[in-house]
Design an enzyme around this catalytic site. Sequence first.
Site, short mmCIF file in Angstrom:
data_model
loop_
_atom_site.label_atom_id
_atom_site.label_comp_id
_atom_site.label_asym_id
_atom_site.label_seq_id
_atom_site.Cartn_x
_atom_site.Cartn_y
_atom_site.Cartn_z
N HIS A 170 24.19 10.59 48.76
CA HIS A 170 23.49 9.47 48.12
C HIS A 170 22.61 8.71 49.10
O HIS A 170 21.61 8.11 48.68
CB HIS A 170 24.50 8.54 47.44
CG HIS A 170 25.01 9.07 46.15
ND1 HIS A 170 25.23 8.26 45.04
CD2 HIS A 170 25.33 10.34 45.75
CE1 HIS A 170 25.67 9.01 44.04
NE2 HIS A 170 25.74 10.27 44.46
N HIS A 206 30.23 19.93 43.90
CA HIS A 206 31.15 19.33 42.94
C HIS A 206 32.50 20.03 42.92
O HIS A 206 33.40 19.61 42.21
CB HIS A 206 30.54 19.35 41.53
CG HIS A 206 29.57 18.25 41.28
ND1 HIS A 206 28.53 18.34 40.38
CD2 HIS A 206 29.46 17.01 41.84
CE1 HIS A 206 27.84 17.22 40.39
NE2 HIS A 206 28.38 16.40 41.26
N THR A 207 32.62 21.09 43.70
CA THR A 207 33.93 21.71 43.87
C THR A 207 34.91 20.72 44.49
O THR A 207 36.12 20.87 44.34
CB THR A 207 33.82 22.98 44.74
OG1 THR A 207 35.06 23.68 44.71
CG2 THR A 207 33.48 22.65 46.18
#
Length: 287
Positions: A40, A160-161
Site C-alpha cells: 500500500h 493473497h495467499t
Amino acid sequence: MAAPIVDAEYLKEITKARRELRSLIANKNCAPIMLRLAWHDAGTYDAQSKTGGPNGSIRNEEEHTHGANSGLKIALDLCEGVKAKHPKITYADLYQLAGVVAVEVTGGPDIVFVPGRKDSNVCPKEGRLPDAKQGFQHLRDVFYRMGLSDKDIVALSGGHTLGRAHPERSGFDGPWTQEPLKFDNSYFVELLKGESEGLLKLPTDKTLLEDPEFRRLVELYAKDEDAFFRDYAESHKKLSELGFNPNSSAGKAVADSTILAQSAFGVAVAAAVVAFGYFYEIRKRMK
C-alpha cells in the site's frame, strides 16, 4: 527529503533490521499485514506524474486513514519498534524490507532488496489503490498507471495467499486459502476451484478468470509453483522500486552480498512459521 547514504554502516543497519523483522514477524504472525503495508505504500505510484510510490508517506495520518489502508496502523506501530532501534534507516526502506521479509519467512521466494529509498511527507490523494469490488479493466487502469504489466497484476494478486480480509476494514471476511500463513500457489489453485466454503474470493480475484490473458497466467501458476515464485519475486521487486532509481553498482553489491544469507535463513524461519500457522485465528488481529 534527501536520500539516505547507502554506505557500509547503513547496510549493517539494514542487516540488523532484517534480522529483527524476521523475529517480529515469526513471533507475532503478522506477515500478512506487513506485506499489505509494503504494497500500500508502493501502490500509490503514478508513472506519469512520478508521485506516490514506496516513499514512507503512508506513516502520516493523512494517508494511513484512507479507507483502503484501514487496519494498517497495526503494522505501522510494529515497524516503529524496529525504526527506534535503527533510526538511520528510512521509513521507505523499512516498510519495503518488511514486505520482503514477510514473504521470505512464510516460505515464499527470496526477493532481492536494494536500500536507498528516501522518505516523503507528501501524501497522494485517496483512490489510487485497487478497489476490491471492481473488475479487470479497473485492475489494468491501476497497475498500468504504475507502469506495471498484466503479468505483474496476476503474480502480485497471488500475494493473497497470505492473510485474510476483515469486515471492519474492507467489508469482506475470511482467508483466501486453507493456510493463510503459508506463501505458496494455493491462491490460484483455490481460484480455479470456484466457490469454497469458508474461503474468500473478491470481485478482483474472480475477474482474473474473466480475461483470457489473466486466466492463462492463473492456470500457469496453479500448476507450476516455481513459475509463480519466479514471477512473483520479479513483480514484487518492481513494485517495491517504483520511482526509485538505485545506483546500479551499489545495488548489485547489496544483492550479491545478501541473497545467499537471506535464502539460507529464510528456509529455517519459514518452516517454523508454517508449523504455527494453525494458530492464526488466535492472532488474526495482528495480521
